[in-house]
Design a protein around this motif. Sequence first.
Motif, PDB file in Angstrom:
ATOM      1  N   GLU A 123      12.566  33.962 -87.704  1.00  0.00           N
ATOM      2  CA  GLU A 123      13.607  34.202 -86.501  1.00  0.00           C
ATOM      3  C   GLU A 123      14.578  35.322 -87.068  1.00  0.00           C
ATOM      4  OE1 GLU A 123      13.865  32.439 -83.691  1.00  0.00           O
ATOM      5  OE2 GLU A 123      12.346  30.714 -84.263  1.00  0.00           O
ATOM      6  N   ASP A 131      14.671  37.898 -83.488  1.00  0.00           N
ATOM      7  CA  ASP A 131      13.545  37.056 -83.836  1.00  0.00           C
ATOM      8  C   ASP A 131      12.377  38.140 -84.214  1.00  0.00           C
ATOM      9  OD1 ASP A 131      14.890  35.033 -83.095  1.00  0.00           O
ATOM     10  OD2 ASP A 131      14.123  34.933 -81.044  1.00  0.00           O
ATOM     11  N   TYR A 158      10.855  42.759 -80.876  1.00  0.00           N
ATOM     12  CA  TYR A 158      11.590  41.460 -80.360  1.00  0.00           C
ATOM     13  C   TYR A 158      10.575  40.366 -80.250  1.00  0.00           C
ATOM     14  CZ  TYR A 158      13.605  38.450 -76.889  1.00  0.00           C
ATOM     15  OH  TYR A 158      13.963  37.200 -76.257  1.00  0.00           O
ATOM     16  N   GLY A 159      11.043  39.083 -80.749  1.00  0.00           N
ATOM     17  CA  GLY A 159      10.001  38.124 -80.665  1.00  0.00           C
ATOM     18  C   GLY A 159       8.627  38.044 -81.371  1.00  0.00           C
ATOM     19  N   TYR A 161       8.380  37.256 -84.725  1.00  0.00           N
ATOM     20  CA  TYR A 161       8.070  36.098 -85.336  1.00  0.00           C
ATOM     21  C   TYR A 161       7.169  36.234 -86.545  1.00  0.00           C
ATOM     22  CZ  TYR A 161       9.955  34.005 -81.226  1.00  0.00           C
ATOM     23  OH  TYR A 161      11.048  33.514 -80.072  1.00  0.00           O
TER      24      TYR A 161
END
Length: 485
Positions: A123, A131, A158-159, A161
């Motif tokens: 995250e 993230d 972004y995102g 992970y």
Amino acid sequence: MKHPLRGGVALAALFLAGLTPPVLSGTAAAAPSGLPGDFNGDGYRDVAVAAPAATVSGKSWAGQVAVVYGTASGLNPAKRQLISQDTAGIPGGAEKDDEFGRTFAAADLNRDGYSDLVVGAPEEKSGSAADAGTVVIVWGSRSGLSGGTTVKNPQPLYGSYFGTSIAAADFTGDGRPDLAISAQSDTGTSSWRIRLIRGPFTTSGATGRVSSYTPGPDRPQLTAGRVSGDSKADLVVTGQKPAGDHLATAVYYKGTSDGISKAASLRTAQAAAIGDLDKDGFGDIVLGNPLDPDRDPSGSTGGKIHVVYGTSSGPSATRRVSLTQNTAGVPDSAEAGDDFGEALAIGDFDKDGYGDLAVGASGEGFGDDSHFLGSAGAITLLRGSASGLTTTRAVFLTQDSPGVPGAVEGADGFGHALLASDVDRDGRADLTAVADNENDPEGALWHLPGAAGTLYSTTASTTFGPTKVGLPARAYTAFGYHLAG
């Protein structure tokens, strides 16, 4: 009580910061052992315990890792350290919701004889990309884990992970451990990727080349081991099938001199373990499917495990067996919600040369309608043999079993996470087990030394909670969400 999942992970909030230096007695061996999970090289394997919901410097869910060092008498929480991104020498800084330590793996990445710990914070924010995720190598040394180096995220989106799951092993057979790391991507029909980052790794951040693979499952979880018996580690990838149907699946990747190659689709599974159950020199794959029957097309109740035996060419297409708690010889009986197969670990607990299997069922309940203890949890120990996994003399472990500290209580979740490793250097694998809601909301860990006959020691088993390693009392840290060593 059960805690909610964040991004598919059960977590909440707490307090603490910085490093508790390792409290170590004596000196490490002059020549490091080279054992996996031996972070200080003294010949005893150590255990890293996740606390990804820990609060650090007032920042909730920043995350920490508790490292408990092994001794001749087993795990000793007095010999421990806490590591966060506010620890001196660790890259970055603790931030709210980083979840540092949600995933990790152990291997000697710089080949100095000391095992290193690879820690994921999926995250973590990268620049303006929330993230995006980060992965940090914390280096082993004679004095324990010290200093860290960031593993470059090939695509910090972004995102993405980066670090959702991590496996460390020599997939190419060149004698240098590699890292397999799962993350999301912006390319292809499936957004999830496995990044294979080849060794060697250095403290300056240098690595070998990076390759990208489309795994098939979403949110892929990675398990490394040698299935075909050669010098190259293989990879089993478990996760959800695409298209949001929530059904689990598993894929086998064979290690090659050039990387990993998708070689076979396996059974429905959410968890995996690899080890030699029949002592034939090939690693066997055990897959866990804890899903209830309304989500499980195989029709199992309360969870099921699948054993796929290894051969010189990889997983056998014909030598496969499935077991539930209704299988003859398996203790107890299958009930919806047991979560049998949620956690798996393979190790030779009785030192007979055959790998044995521990199966977690954290949803197991006890009692009757008038006094029912739901989700107390249980662990089943199954023996390996010349013919493979056997249910003969299986052991059913709860907190009411002889020599196991504690007592069965509802919602403890005993068996939520498992690790098999020889901590005390007696030639037997020891079982580390977690009850994620013991003393709710704290959680607790059990050290169950291997033994002949019972497969665990009825006289030397111990337990401790997060306060014994420096985490606060009465706080939820997701203690034991993940284990490595």
